[in-house]
Design an enzyme around this catalytic site. Structure first.
Site, PDB file in Angstrom:
ATOM      1  N   LYS A 266      49.110  46.792  41.399  1.00 31.54           N
ATOM      2  CA  LYS A 266      50.316  46.046  41.080  1.00 31.54           C
ATOM      3  C   LYS A 266      50.054  45.052  39.963  1.00 31.54           C
ATOM      4  O   LYS A 266      50.926  44.721  39.189  1.00 31.54           O
ATOM      5  CB  LYS A 266      50.807  45.289  42.320  1.00 31.54           C
ATOM      6  CG  LYS A 266      51.457  46.204  43.342  1.00 31.54           C
ATOM      7  CD  LYS A 266      52.174  45.405  44.416  1.00 31.54           C
ATOM      8  CE  LYS A 266      52.886  46.348  45.386  1.00 31.54           C
ATOM      9  NZ  LYS A 266      53.651  45.657  46.398  1.00 31.54           N
ATOM     10  N   ARG A 267      48.839  44.552  39.900  1.00 32.36           N
ATOM     11  CA  ARG A 267      48.515  43.539  38.894  1.00 32.36           C
ATOM     12  C   ARG A 267      48.325  44.132  37.507  1.00 32.36           C
ATOM     13  O   ARG A 267      48.358  43.422  36.520  1.00 32.36           O
ATOM     14  CB  ARG A 267      47.251  42.790  39.309  1.00 32.36           C
ATOM     15  CG  ARG A 267      47.460  41.823  40.462  1.00 32.36           C
ATOM     16  CD  ARG A 267      46.161  41.181  40.882  1.00 32.36           C
ATOM     17  NE  ARG A 267      45.151  42.186  41.247  1.00 32.36           N
ATOM     18  CZ  ARG A 267      45.122  42.801  42.417  1.00 32.36           C
ATOM     19  NH1 ARG A 267      46.040  42.514  43.329  1.00 32.36           N
ATOM     20  NH2 ARG A 267      44.204  43.699  42.713  1.00 32.36           N
TER      21      ARG A 267
END
Ligand code: GLU
Length: 507
Positions: A266-267
């Site tokens: 997600k990062r």
């Protein structure tokens, strides 16, 4: 007749849905529809500590955007509701009790501090991966080690407790995965997972298995990160007496970063220059905004087509697939085990293909909001021709309106082109061309093309001697779509006026 296929997408609303989550939903959907079955959505929100406001709505909106409509879910319940685990709370307790009664579960009273202490001691003794399991449980505070009276007393006192799974010692557990084949685990390596907590909430493992059974799920299709949990789930089916109706498992390959180095997280998103989320997401706590495919101008069909190929392939050269074609061709046999590398350029390529395939009429509708923003307007037929000319050069709708010369005379003439192409005799040649253009009665693309060629031939001019200067004055640019088409579209008066004012500027 075999039972109806039923699959579920079971996200936890702990944040926005990653594109890998959309792929899991897509594969579930395709598998269900290919087999004439049902696709369910179940919200797994038992972990209140990880609840993020807005995440559930975000997940449902994302699935709507890509068109993965559930047959049953929180918004359209069927006969297995509710479809949100927090609303099924009372449902799980009896199974926790059943596990205790049958000896498959036990109470554990160890406090978090005590557990930390044991873990730290193990670390000091160079055993970093301490687990609560068939060996260590005998040294812990639980209903297997304490006297019956003490257990009763503690429960009556309201001492904090959890219910753990009593994993058997040293048994071979075989589990068949539709993608990975047989997976064999020794049960001594399975820890005694917490199934139920003193606050009355089940953990993921218990709730997931109980609900898959209650919702008559036939196939569990989920990400590879859940493979390590699968043996626990198999034990739970056995413990609850449901082994005969246990669903089949299929664990999907990871989606990897573009360089193949590790899982796309997600990062990674905006850090690597592309969205990882279907829709834009604003973190409710930090206010940080992460970009989304939708807001970046991707078509949902293109996004889905791209995702379908991240782990699956049809075994042919065909790459462009409508959702119905995907349904027809999708099988789990053609899903690979190896991680699939995400490719941002390929994703753009898919979008470009979908953009080109749209009719000029449809594109005209889609460009309107972008033109409005720039304050441009034009008739429907003008816009359709404009879209026909611009669509070959664009990946996104927004890019189609990058060229303002269709809507207004160029404010500047490209200096590079002026330097390279505007020769001492160019002005005189364009003056000659202007007369020719003025004399075209029916100012359409074919006529302009014909007269332009005639003009070159009769004067012995090469294309390169006339075209760049002509284009420069009318569009301000050195390159672009067919000049006859552009001229026909903007009209004779406008073309002549641009030539005249351009000539003045360059005098
Ligand atoms: N709630 C789990 C998740 O967030 C579901 C895993 C499963 O499909 O069993 O991914």
């Amino acid at each position: 007749m075999s039972e109806k296929v039923r699959v579920r997408f079971a996200p936890s609303p702990t944040g926005p849905l990653h594109m890998g989550g959309v792929r899991t939903a897509l594969y579930n959907y395709l598998f269900a529809k290919h087999n004439g079955g049902d696709f369910l959505i179940r919200i797994e929100d038992t972990d209140q500590t990880r609840y993020v406001p807005g995440a559930e709505q975000y997940i449902l909106d994302s699935l709507k955007w890509v068109g993965l409509t559930a047959d049953e879910g929180p918004e359209n319940p069927g006969d297995c509701g509710p479809y949100r685990q927090s609303e099924r709370k009372d449902f799980y307790k009896k199974y926790a009790q059943q596990l205790i009664d049958s000896g498959w579960g036990y109470y554990a009273f160890d406090t978090p501090e005590e557990l930390d202490e044991v873990r730290n001691r193990a670390k000091e003794m160079k055993m970093p991966n301490w687990q609560y399991n068939s060996i260590t449980r005998s040294a812990m505070k639980n209903s297997l080690t304490l006297s019956e009276d003490e257990v009763k007393q503690r429960l009556a006192n309201g001492d904090p407790y959890v219910v753990r799974l009593k994993a058997p010692r040293n048994e071979e557990l075989r589990l068949h995965d539709l993608i990975r084949g047989w997976v064999v685990v020794n049960t001594s390596n399975i820890d005694d997972k917490v199934l139920f907590k003193g606050d009355g909430m089940p953990t993921y493992h218990l709730a997931n298995v109980v609900d898959d059974h209650a919702m008559r799920i036939t196939h569990v299709i989920r990400g590879e990160e859940w493979l390590p949990s699968a043996p626990t789930h198999v034990l739970l089916y056995r413990a609850l007496g449901w082994e005969d109706s246990m669903p089949s498992f299929a664990h999907l390959p990871l989606i990897l970063k573009p360089d193949g180095n590790g899982k796309l997280s997600k990062r990674d998103g905006d850090r690597l220059g592309f969205p990882v989320f279907p829709l834009e997401w604003t973190d409710p706590e930090s206010g940080e905004v992460s970009s989304g495919y939708r807001q970046k101008g991707y078509f949902p069909e293109a996004f889905i087509n791209m995702l379908a190929f991240l782990g699956w392939n049809p075994g042919t050269e065909k790459e462009l697939y409508t959702i119905d074609e995907l349904i027809a061709d999708f099988t789990l046999e053609r899903v690979g085990k190896a991680g699939a590398k995400f490719d941002a350029d390929k994703t753009k390529w898919f979008n470009q293909q979908y953009l080109r395939a749209k009719s000029n009429q449809e594109l005209a509708e889609l460009v309107k909001p972008y033109l409005d923003k720039k304050g441009y307007s034009a008739s429907q037929s003008f816009l359709e021709t404009f879209c026909g000319l611009q669509k070959e050069r664009a990946t996104f709708i927004e890019e189609m309106v990058d060229e303002s010369f269709y809507f207004e005379a160029p404010k500047e003439l490209d200096s590079d082109t002026v330097a390279k192409k505007w020769k001492p005799d160019t002005a005189a040649i364009i003056e000659q061309l202007k007369v020719i253009l003025l004399n075209i009665a029916d100012f359409n693309e074919d006529h302009i093309e014909m007269e332009f060629k005639k003009f070159l031939d009769s004067n012995g001019y090469g294309f390169g001697k006339v075209m760049p200067g002509f284009r420069l004055l009318v569009t301000g640019k050195g390159m672009g779509p067919s000049m006859s088409a552009i001229c026909a579209l903007i009209g004779k008066d406008e073309v002549i006026s641009r030539i005249e004012s351009g000539l003045k500027k360059l005098r």
